[in-house]
Design an enzyme around this catalytic site. Structure first.
Site, PDB file in Angstrom:
ATOM      1  N   PRO A 111       0.791  -1.224   0.000  1.00  0.00           N
ATOM      2  CG  PRO A 111      -0.080  -1.070   2.128  1.00  0.00           C
ATOM      3  CD  PRO A 111       0.990  -1.730   1.349  1.00  0.00           C
ATOM      4  CD  GLU A 112       2.761   3.289  -4.282  1.00  0.00           C
ATOM      5  OE1 GLU A 112       2.846   4.474  -4.624  1.00  0.00           O
ATOM      6  OE2 GLU A 112       3.013   2.343  -5.040  1.00  0.00           O
ATOM      7  CG  HIS A 132      -0.269 -15.625   5.650  1.00  0.00           C
ATOM      8  ND1 HIS A 132       0.985 -16.074   6.013  1.00  0.00           N
ATOM      9  CD2 HIS A 132      -0.554 -16.238   4.490  1.00  0.00           C
ATOM     10  CE1 HIS A 132       1.442 -16.904   5.079  1.00  0.00           C
ATOM     11  NE2 HIS A 132       0.519 -17.022   4.145  1.00  0.00           N
ATOM     12  NE  ARG A 154       7.446  -9.865   0.961  1.00  0.00           N
ATOM     13  CZ  ARG A 154       8.044  -9.099   0.053  1.00  0.00           C
ATOM     14  NH1 ARG A 154       7.316  -8.437  -0.809  1.00  0.00           N
ATOM     15  NH2 ARG A 154       9.332  -9.001   0.018  1.00  0.00           N
TER      16      ARG A 154
END
Length: 274
Positions: free
Chosen positions: A2-3, A92, A111
């Site tokens: 995300p930006e 996750h 991640r």
DNA sequence: AGCACTGTTTACAT
DNA sequence: TATGTAAACAGTGC
């Protein structure tokens, strides 16, 4: 992942969901996500806190609590998922918040780069990470003139690298910086100090436009980003250069190229960006 | 199979 | 000090 536009989209969805809710339980399934405190201490500080509001600063999500703030950064793959009831964690899921009304908020992160940290009201803006950020890109204090001055100081750094530096300009990431430079007609490797005020004016204008349009489109989904409802953004449909390697440039028809700059894949049109 | 790549940031070396 | 590289981690695609 995300930006700024994706983070803004996430905040807008979470704000009505969590505002006014009181935290009844927190399960930390992977302690790596929690920074600054031992997970048990961190959890104890969150219990019985009421979330007043959700704010965004740069790419950070700020949960405003009765006492202090919970500061979250999604990094590459972090995602918040609201649920109306108890839901089993999936592969996750690393943190689960349960509210007193029975609803829950899951934090998933393939991640595990994302972080959550508690800050006091006094520390929030005067300690890292928020103390390191430039002003918000939509702040009236961010002008072509101020940006030009800062870029001058960076002299040899590539303009792309400088624009990705959140202490110089806030909100752009790898997608939107490539799009901004294409739209401004500036080559990504240009030394930042070599840009004229007029060029910086264009870069600034396009950066704000790109971020604004991307927010309107709910961000970009290239491979894994989804909003908290699991839906994709649509800005990827309008990209000029990011991920368009080999495709004809929408302005001049020549193939978009890709190079490595500062360790990041960098997409540009060698003809439109000199 | 193995390697390069990925919407981020930062710790560490030079 | 400032800049470049590696590292955190998991998955995907060639």
């Amino acid at each position: 992942m995300p930006e700024l536009p994706e983070v803004e989209t996430v905040c807008r969805r979470l704000r009505p969901f969590v505002s006014g809710k009181t935290i009844a339980n927190v399960e930390v399934l992977d302690a790596k996500i929690i920074r600054g405190h031992e997970p048990e201490i961190w959890k104890q500080q969150l219990l019985d806190e009421t979330i007043q509001d959700v704010e965004r600063r740069g790419k950070f999500i700020l949960f405003k609590l009765t006492n202090g703030y919970l500061v979250s950064h999604l990094r590459m793959e972090g995602k918040f998922f609201p649920h109306d009831e108890m839901v089993n964690p999936v592969k996750h899921t690393h943190v689960v918040f349960t509210f007193t009304d029975g609803t829950t908020l899951h934090y998933n992160d393939v991640r595990k780069f994302g972080t959550m940290e508690l800050k006091t009201n006094d520390d929030l803006y005067v300690t890292p990470p928020l103390s390191l950020l430039a002003l918000e890109p939509f702040d009236s204090g961010v002008t072509a003139e101020t940006l030009h001055t800062r870029l001058k100081r960076m002299n040899v750094r590539a303009i792309k690298t400088a624009l990705l530096d959140q202490s110089i300009f806030v909100g752009l990431g790898n997608i939107y910086v490539d799009e901004t430079l294409f739209r401004a007609g500036v080559h990504p490797t240009r030394p930042s100090a070599s840009l004229s005020l007029d060029e910086v004016r264009l870069v600034h204008q396009e950066a704000v436009a790109v971020l604004t349009e991307a927010i309107e489109r709910g961000g970009s989904t290239i491979r894994s980003y989804t909003n908290p409802d699991g839906a994709s953004g649509t800005y990827q449909e309008t990209l000029y250069v990011y991920g368009q390697t080999g495709e004809p440039c929408k302005r001049c028809g020549r193939p978009i190229e890709k190079m490595k700059l500062g360790g990041r894949g960098t997409h540009y049109c060698p003809h439109c960006q000199q």
